[in-house]
Motif scaffolding. Structure first.
Motif, PDB file in Angstrom:
ATOM      1  N   GLY A  41       0.881  -1.296   0.041  1.00  0.00           N
ATOM      2  CA  GLY A  41      -0.104  -0.059   0.059  1.00  0.00           C
ATOM      3  C   GLY A  41       0.810   1.246   0.101  1.00  0.00           C
ATOM      4  N   ALA A  42       0.269   2.491   0.515  1.00  0.00           N
ATOM      5  CA  ALA A  42       0.860   3.567   0.191  1.00  0.00           C
ATOM      6  C   ALA A  42       0.487   4.626   1.543  1.00  0.00           C
ATOM      7  N   ALA A  43       1.397   5.676   1.773  1.00  0.00           N
ATOM      8  CA  ALA A  43       0.827   6.787   2.387  1.00  0.00           C
ATOM      9  C   ALA A  43      -0.041   7.680   1.569  1.00  0.00           C
ATOM     10  N   VAL A  44      -1.004   8.401   2.244  1.00  0.00           N
ATOM     11  CA  VAL A  44      -2.144   9.100   1.558  1.00  0.00           C
ATOM     12  C   VAL A  44      -2.178  10.318   2.206  1.00  0.00           C
ATOM     13  N   SER A  45      -2.337  11.626   1.320  1.00  0.00           N
ATOM     14  CA  SER A  45      -2.404  12.589   1.838  1.00  0.00           C
ATOM     15  C   SER A  45      -3.930  13.090   1.922  1.00  0.00           C
ATOM     16  N   TYR A  46      -4.366  13.846   2.775  1.00  0.00           N
ATOM     17  CA  TYR A  46      -5.757  14.350   2.851  1.00  0.00           C
ATOM     18  C   TYR A  46      -6.797  14.854   1.636  1.00  0.00           C
ATOM     19  N   ARG A  47      -5.892  15.412   0.889  1.00  0.00           N
ATOM     20  CA  ARG A  47      -5.940  16.139  -0.353  1.00  0.00           C
ATOM     21  C   ARG A  47      -6.389  14.922  -1.338  1.00  0.00           C
ATOM     22  N   GLU A  48      -5.378  13.742  -1.331  1.00  0.00           N
ATOM     23  CA  GLU A  48      -5.572  12.789  -2.469  1.00  0.00           C
ATOM     24  C   GLU A  48      -6.873  12.109  -1.949  1.00  0.00           C
ATOM     25  N   LEU A  49      -7.337  11.932  -0.536  1.00  0.00           N
ATOM     26  CA  LEU A  49      -8.315  11.222   0.027  1.00  0.00           C
ATOM     27  C   LEU A  49      -9.764  11.996  -0.428  1.00  0.00           C
ATOM     28  N   GLN A  50      -9.595  13.147  -1.191  1.00  0.00           N
ATOM     29  CA  GLN A  50     -10.788  13.814  -1.610  1.00  0.00           C
ATOM     30  C   GLN A  50     -11.021  13.461  -3.110  1.00  0.00           C
ATOM     31  N   ARG A  51     -10.013  13.305  -3.603  1.00  0.00           N
ATOM     32  CA  ARG A  51     -10.141  12.681  -5.044  1.00  0.00           C
ATOM     33  C   ARG A  51     -10.593  11.534  -5.476  1.00  0.00           C
ATOM     34  N   GLU A  52     -11.617  11.345  -6.088  1.00  0.00           N
ATOM     35  CA  GLU A  52     -12.397   9.840  -6.660  1.00  0.00           C
ATOM     36  C   GLU A  52     -11.508   8.948  -7.311  1.00  0.00           C
ATOM     37  N   ASP A  53     -10.895   9.833  -8.178  1.00  0.00           N
ATOM     38  CA  ASP A  53      -9.733   8.973  -9.011  1.00  0.00           C
ATOM     39  C   ASP A  53      -8.990   8.246  -8.114  1.00  0.00           C
ATOM     40  N   CYS A  54      -8.117   8.897  -7.045  1.00  0.00           N
ATOM     41  CA  CYS A  54      -7.182   8.587  -6.205  1.00  0.00           C
ATOM     42  C   CYS A  54      -7.967   7.248  -5.175  1.00  0.00           C
ATOM     43  N   ARG A  55      -8.929   7.734  -5.024  1.00  0.00           N
ATOM     44  CA  ARG A  55      -9.756   6.634  -4.095  1.00  0.00           C
ATOM     45  C   ARG A  55     -10.062   5.394  -4.811  1.00  0.00           C
ATOM     46  N   ALA A  56     -10.324   5.501  -6.020  1.00  0.00           N
ATOM     47  CA  ALA A  56     -10.442   4.364  -6.932  1.00  0.00           C
ATOM     48  C   ALA A  56      -9.326   3.519  -6.963  1.00  0.00           C
ATOM     49  N   LEU A  57      -8.126   4.395  -7.262  1.00  0.00           N
ATOM     50  CA  LEU A  57      -6.928   3.440  -7.359  1.00  0.00           C
ATOM     51  C   LEU A  57      -6.500   2.873  -6.100  1.00  0.00           C
ATOM     52  N   LEU A  58      -6.607   3.458  -5.093  1.00  0.00           N
ATOM     53  CA  LEU A  58      -6.056   3.013  -3.801  1.00  0.00           C
ATOM     54  C   LEU A  58      -7.049   1.746  -3.399  1.00  0.00           C
ATOM     55  N   ALA A  59      -8.149   1.995  -3.774  1.00  0.00           N
ATOM     56  CA  ALA A  59      -9.143   0.957  -3.363  1.00  0.00           C
ATOM     57  C   ALA A  59      -8.759  -0.333  -4.120  1.00  0.00           C
ATOM     58  N   ARG A  60      -8.272  -0.370  -5.377  1.00  0.00           N
ATOM     59  CA  ARG A  60      -8.086  -1.226  -6.124  1.00  0.00           C
ATOM     60  C   ARG A  60      -6.850  -1.915  -5.843  1.00  0.00           C
ATOM     61  N   GLU A  61      -5.852  -1.079  -5.454  1.00  0.00           N
ATOM     62  CA  GLU A  61      -4.247  -1.381  -5.555  1.00  0.00           C
ATOM     63  C   GLU A  61      -3.694  -1.704  -4.190  1.00  0.00           C
ATOM     64  N   ALA A  62      -4.388  -1.016  -3.065  1.00  0.00           N
ATOM     65  CA  ALA A  62      -3.532  -1.161  -1.624  1.00  0.00           C
ATOM     66  C   ALA A  62      -4.594  -1.889  -0.719  1.00  0.00           C
ATOM     67  N   SER A  63      -3.790  -2.796   0.084  1.00  0.00           N
ATOM     68  CA  SER A  63      -4.321  -3.711   1.335  1.00  0.00           C
ATOM     69  C   SER A  63      -3.864  -2.760   2.611  1.00  0.00           C
ATOM     70  N   ILE A  64      -2.907  -1.749   2.534  1.00  0.00           N
ATOM     71  CA  ILE A  64      -2.684  -1.218   3.733  1.00  0.00           C
ATOM     72  C   ILE A  64      -2.524   0.331   3.417  1.00  0.00           C
ATOM     73  N   LEU A  65      -2.746   1.154   4.152  1.00  0.00           N
ATOM     74  CA  LEU A  65      -2.858   2.480   4.044  1.00  0.00           C
ATOM     75  C   LEU A  65      -2.321   3.388   5.155  1.00  0.00           C
ATOM     76  N   VAL A  66      -1.503   4.523   5.112  1.00  0.00           N
ATOM     77  CA  VAL A  66      -1.184   5.207   6.104  1.00  0.00           C
ATOM     78  C   VAL A  66      -1.261   6.673   5.897  1.00  0.00           C
ATOM     79  N   SER A  67      -1.619   7.474   6.882  1.00  0.00           N
ATOM     80  CA  SER A  67      -1.832   8.979   6.578  1.00  0.00           C
ATOM     81  C   SER A  67      -0.444   9.581   6.553  1.00  0.00           C
ATOM     82  N   GLU A  68      -0.441  10.337   5.547  1.00  0.00           N
ATOM     83  CA  GLU A  68       1.183  11.089   5.404  1.00  0.00           C
ATOM     84  C   GLU A  68       1.258  11.914   6.451  1.00  0.00           C
TER      85      GLU A  68
END
Ligand code: G3I
Length: 360
Positions: A41-68
């Motif tokens: 998975g990856a670190a995620v910023s709050y700004r990215e978390l607001q973007r639908e395209d980023c959410r879709a990518l992360l939902a598809r690719e990441a099984s673990i997340l961390v807040s940047e």
């Protein structure tokens, strides 16, 4: 040719930048990792978390997340008597919908302390400030965090102490036992989270990294000997691409040492600084990918390695552009996805190293 062989072939040939792989045809990285009992998975910023395209990518690719940034003292503890969980809660809510685990970063660090900290913390109250913060924040998220970076970057050999500890505000105000206090408090507040010591500059075969590895291992040994509940080692892995490849003997000895102590290992903040590489994008992407592959194929030899997270996921959002800009003014390309959210050679290098990892 099987796609994996084809990918290997292209990676060697340096042609991966041009490889068109529609998302629907790729197996998500989280599935590739899951088949090897690994989290990715990856670190995620709050700004990215607001973007639908980023959410879709992360939902598809990441099984673990961390807040940047949003679980650090500065964000989550904005006034001495006030905690603000808004942004961090948003990450946990998203992770729940995408069935991803969440790492907590972090409970004790010398950076990103709140503005009120210097005028409030004293040698008389620093230990209690730390204890209360950890009890509150780890308590708020109890049972919902995969692993906490309880103490971050406590070693800095350059500060000249014989124990290698950093002369951080915590050390200077509360003394070296602040580390024990942080872990014991976190264990009480969230008995389920894997309690992690997290640090950087542990990878290269240089004297500086070797000295840091020695000091970190000595710290971890001491914690285990005192029955302080440290359960994992987080290796940040902010790598720097260079024309001479890394040698890994010191790194392997270090991971063997951590494994002997019974510690789980996480790669917590992987990215590749490309400031030393030429501007040409295809060339740069190829060399960055080679660095990912070299590093991961070595790290993955260690069975205690359970999770791999990159620090961010798309190039335009990397911290490196602010902290280590390229001299030619072009943006860095340190991460697995580009600004159009398309996978880069680094992504395929991750995929391939994980696929080739020994079973765990
Ligand atoms: O919160 C303010 C915001 O109010 C203001 O508008 C904005 C203007 O620049 O700055 C915001 O704060 C910035 C913060 O990131 C959030 O974006 C800080 O200036 C900036 O210094 C901070 O940088 C973070 C850095 O840690 C702090 O040392 C990076 O984003 C973050 O990627 C980086 O992450 C660290 C890990 O936590 C620990 N390991 C190393 C890693 C890279 O340095």
């Amino acid at each position: 040719m099987h796609r994996r062989d084809f990918t290997t072939h292209l990676l060697r040939a340096g042609a991966l930048a041009a490889l068109p792989l529609p998302a629907a045809e790729r197996q998500p990285l989280r599935d590739v990792a899951n088949a090897r009992h690994l989290l990715a998975g990856a670190a995620v910023s709050y700004r990215e978390l607001q973007r639908e395209d980023c959410r879709a990518l992360l939902a598809r690719e990441a099984s673990i997340l961390v807040s940047e940034n949003d679980m650090k003292w500065q964000s989550i503890h904005p006034a001495p008597d006030r905690y603000d969980y808004t942004r961090a809660d948003a990450l946990l809510a998203f992770a729940k919908t995408s069935n991803a685990k969440v790492r907590g970063h972090n409970l004790c660090w010398h950076q990103q302390l709140p503005r009120w900290f210097p005028s409030t913390a004293t040698s008389g109250n620093a230990g209690e400030l730390l204890r209360a913060h950890i009890a509150e924040v780890a308590g708020h998220y109890a049972g919902r965090i995969h692993s906490w970076d309880v103490v971050n970057e406590a070693v800095f050999v350059e500060d000249g102490r014989s124990d290698g500890l950093r002369k951080s505000p915590w050390l200077e105000l509360a003394g070296p036992s602040y580390i024990d206090l942080a872990f014991t408090t976190a264990a009480k507040a969230d008995p389920q989270a894997i309690l992690t010591y997290n640090d950087y500059d542990l990878e290269q075969d240089t004297e500086a990294h070797e000295a840091k590895r020695r000091a970190v291992l000595a710290l971890l040994k001491g914690l285990r000997a005192r029955n302080v509940p440290v359960q994992a080692l987080g290796i940040q892995s902010h790598l720097v691409a260079s024309t001479s490849p890394y040698q890994w003997s010191g790194f392997h000895r270090f991971l063997d040492g951590a494994e002997k102590l019974g510690l789980t290992i996480f790669i917590t903040e992987l990215d590749v600084d490309d400031t030393a590489l030429p501007a040409d994008i295809a060339d740069r992407d190829r060399q960055v990918a080679a660095c990912y592959q070299d590093f991961l194929s070595n790290a993955l030899k260690h069975h205690n390695l359970q999770a791999i997270l990159t620090w961010g996921f798309t190039d335009p959002d990397t911290w490196l552009n602010h902290f280590h800009p390229r001299k030619d003014g072009t943006p860095q390309r340190p991460l697995p996805f580009d600004g159009q959210l398309q996978p880069k050679p680094a992504y395929f290098a991750m995929e391939q190293s994980i696929e080739a990892a020994p079973r765990r």
